[in-house]
Design a protein around this motif. Sequence first.
Motif, mmCIF file in Angstrom:
data_model
loop_
_atom_site.group_PDB
_atom_site.id
_atom_site.type_symbol
_atom_site.label_atom_id
_atom_site.label_comp_id
_atom_site.label_asym_id
_atom_site.label_seq_id
_atom_site.Cartn_x
_atom_site.Cartn_y
_atom_site.Cartn_z
ATOM 1 N N LEU A 1 4.872 9.973 -7.201
ATOM 2 C CA LEU A 1 5.901 10.184 -8.212
ATOM 3 C C LEU A 1 5.270 10.527 -9.564
ATOM 4 N N SER A 2 4.199 9.820 -9.888
ATOM 5 C CA SER A 2 3.528 10.062 -11.176
ATOM 6 C C SER A 2 2.915 11.453 -11.227
ATOM 7 N N ASN A 3 2.375 11.892 -10.112
ATOM 8 C CA ASN A 3 1.722 13.198 -10.042
ATOM 9 C C ASN A 3 2.677 14.320 -9.623
ATOM 10 N N ARG A 4 3.937 13.980 -9.488
ATOM 11 C CA ARG A 4 4.983 14.963 -9.147
ATOM 12 C C ARG A 4 4.691 15.681 -7.827
ATOM 13 N N LEU A 5 4.144 14.921 -6.867
ATOM 14 C CA LEU A 5 3.840 15.520 -5.565
ATOM 15 C C LEU A 5 5.102 15.780 -4.750
ATOM 16 N N PHE A 6 6.193 15.069 -5.072
ATOM 17 C CA PHE A 6 7.447 15.251 -4.339
ATOM 18 C C PHE A 6 8.325 16.341 -4.942
ATOM 19 N N ILE B 1 13.687 11.260 -7.583
ATOM 20 C CA ILE B 1 13.550 11.416 -6.136
ATOM 21 C C ILE B 1 14.300 10.287 -5.453
ATOM 22 N N SER B 2 15.260 10.653 -4.645
ATOM 23 C CA SER B 2 16.034 9.646 -3.917
ATOM 24 C C SER B 2 16.264 10.115 -2.490
ATOM 25 N N PHE C 1 3.539 7.639 4.958
ATOM 26 C CA PHE C 1 3.634 8.422 3.726
ATOM 27 C C PHE C 1 3.813 9.909 4.043
ATOM 28 N N ALA C 2 3.084 10.402 5.044
ATOM 29 C CA ALA C 2 3.226 11.808 5.437
ATOM 30 C C ALA C 2 4.644 12.086 5.927
ATOM 31 N N MET C 3 5.211 11.146 6.685
ATOM 32 C CA MET C 3 6.580 11.321 7.172
ATOM 33 C C MET C 3 7.565 11.350 6.004
ATOM 34 N N LEU C 4 7.385 10.436 5.042
ATOM 35 C CA LEU C 4 8.254 10.402 3.876
ATOM 36 C C LEU C 4 8.165 11.708 3.084
ATOM 37 N N LYS C 5 6.962 12.179 2.864
ATOM 38 C CA LYS C 5 6.762 13.415 2.095
ATOM 39 C C LYS C 5 7.432 14.603 2.789
ATOM 40 N N ASN C 6 7.273 14.690 4.104
ATOM 41 C CA ASN C 6 7.901 15.784 4.854
ATOM 42 C C ASN C 6 9.426 15.684 4.830
ATOM 43 N N THR C 7 9.939 14.460 4.874
ATOM 44 C CA THR C 7 11.385 14.265 4.835
ATOM 45 C C THR C 7 11.962 14.717 3.502
ATOM 46 N N ILE C 8 11.288 14.360 2.421
ATOM 47 C CA ILE C 8 11.755 14.789 1.096
ATOM 48 C C ILE C 8 11.768 16.313 0.999
ATOM 49 N N LYS C 9 10.735 16.953 1.511
ATOM 50 C CA LYS C 9 10.679 18.425 1.499
ATOM 51 C C LYS C 9 11.796 19.020 2.350
ATOM 52 N N TRP C 10 12.010 18.451 3.566
ATOM 53 C CA TRP C 10 13.066 18.968 4.436
ATOM 54 C C TRP C 10 14.439 18.825 3.778
ATOM 55 N N ARG C 11 14.690 17.709 3.123
ATOM 56 C CA ARG C 11 15.980 17.485 2.480
ATOM 57 C C ARG C 11 16.216 18.514 1.372
ATOM 58 N N GLU D 1 0.835 -1.206 0.000
ATOM 59 C CA GLU D 1 0.000 0.000 0.000
ATOM 60 C C GLU D 1 0.872 1.260 0.000
ATOM 61 N N PHE D 2 1.934 1.216 0.760
ATOM 62 C CA PHE D 2 2.852 2.352 0.827
ATOM 63 C C PHE D 2 3.493 2.594 -0.537
ATOM 64 N N LYS D 3 3.929 1.543 -1.193
ATOM 65 C CA LYS D 3 4.555 1.668 -2.504
ATOM 66 C C LYS D 3 3.567 2.219 -3.534
ATOM 67 N N THR D 4 2.308 1.837 -3.391
ATOM 68 C CA THR D 4 1.285 2.360 -4.305
ATOM 69 C C THR D 4 1.142 3.871 -4.135
ATOM 70 N N LEU D 5 1.118 4.316 -2.872
ATOM 71 C CA LEU D 5 1.007 5.756 -2.614
ATOM 72 C C LEU D 5 2.232 6.501 -3.151
#
Length: 570
Positions: A210-215, A227-228, A259-269, A201-205
């Motif tokens: 990634l497809s919608n360029r949310l990161f 995105i890495s 997912f929220a934690m991952l998204k915030n981490t990418i933004k912080w980086r 489920e996490f990988k699907t999100l």
Amino acid sequence: MADETTQMSPPSAATHPPPSTAEMTDKTTQTSPPETASHPPPSTAEETETTLAPSPPLEALESIPEPPLASLASIDSDLQKDSLPTTEPPPQVEEKLKEAVTIIEKDSPLEAPPPEPPLTEAEHVTVTAAAATSVSQPLAAALAVPQESEPPKTQLKEEVLESEKGKQIEKKMAPDSWVSFKEESNKLSDLSDSELKALEEFKTLVQEALSNRLFIEAESADLSEEISIWGVPLLKDNRSDVVLLKFLRARDFKVKESFAMLKNTIKWRRDFNVDELLKEDLGDHLEKVVFMHGHDKDGHPVCYNVYGEFQNKELYAKTFGDEEKRTKFLRWRIQFLERSIRNLDFTPGGINTIFQVSDLKNSPGPGKRELRIATKQALQILQDNYPEFVAKQVFINVPWWYVAFYTMISPFLTQRTRSKFVFAGPAKTADTLFKYILPEQVPTQYGGLSVDFCECNPEFTVDDPATEIIVKPATKQIVEIIVNEKCTLIWELRVVGWEVIYSAEYVPNAERAYTVIIQKARKMVPTDEPVVSNSFEISELGKILLTIDNPTAKKKKLLYRFKVVLPYVE
């Protein structure tokens, strides 16, 4: 270095002339380098014949959420050098070295009891790797880890720690045994059905994001931006699963929160500009505060955090004096951490956590406002952006006030987090570290044999194992190295904390030959050099006796290792 004197003791009869002293010379070598380990303690039998062999590692330790500043996980970029394979000697040479010497370990009371008949050769015990493992002590630090099959226990332990004024103060230690969480596998085949479902489920999100360029920032024109995180591209290979599992475990496999934690981490980086930070030169003035040194018994790199260095007022002011300096320190710390993580193995089954050691000796304590601010800032970043990177957190040289503080806050920590913490007072520092890290890997300042590369003894490398022996109170311990052919024998040893008498001599097999005093009896005190090294060229067969007299009422830990150098033959 020990003051060594070569002397000749008279033979029992004067009918035969003594051998030439030129044939028996002693040499002094330096202490050994920091490298990987191979042996736990030997058997404590009264007389033991030891065969040095690699020891299997203990079970993998558990990972925990990133602790405070003292526990920022990191691996120096030079760590890659440590793990380079070394050239193995040809099999016939290795077999020849094994045949060159035989080891016998003996102990006896300093006040000898009535004589007993000598042991026969058949009574000698050969210590193999399996035997050495069987006598290794259980994990018994202030917070011990019970066997995996044991049920949870909560048993408060009263432990005595010395205060800075030398008084002994009884404090309640943290529970002696909590549930031990084995470090979770990151192989898909080892995950439960519910964990596999959460990962999918996490990988699907993530794929949808990634497809919608949310990161990606809206103003970014690069539609192909990859995105890495920590050098691992998301959803490109199986390393991505290991990265996503860290976020899932940090949020108890709650997919939306992960997912929220991952998204915030990418933004912080992106905001912190981590990729560019890796290229900056922020100086090396803090290299003694935080450094990488060796590996634990399970292969985790070990990071040491030394708070006592901040007793240097100049260094403290340079690091924490104002907001700008604290920001630079924080950037340096994150840079060190990022470089460390890039050296971890994110493939399934690889080692991707770090063993943390925090030395609280002479720590500035909670009264330093600037340090407290920097710690709070670092802790917040770690909690939010670096999940599941600590295999074990060991606090050494712990003052009583730290234990009191931890006891107060421990009810607010998760059981899983508490199970990763181990506390050891000054008297237990070396013993505690040896339960997790082999002596060859432990720095000399913490009781081990490993020294900095700039001080290294080239005679010993990462492949040279050390043996541990417990020297009982009021006991003489003799390590007898029987030499079966002409060679040069090199050895080094230490007794943690010393307070013993050390001597070394060579006894030829010839009945009327002289005994050679390699090191006359010397009283070793705690302020002496931590490791003593010697070498001796053997031109006629015999045995070397390394003797440790322990006149104290305390057990002592003897560490020694040696190697044989055969003469060159064309």
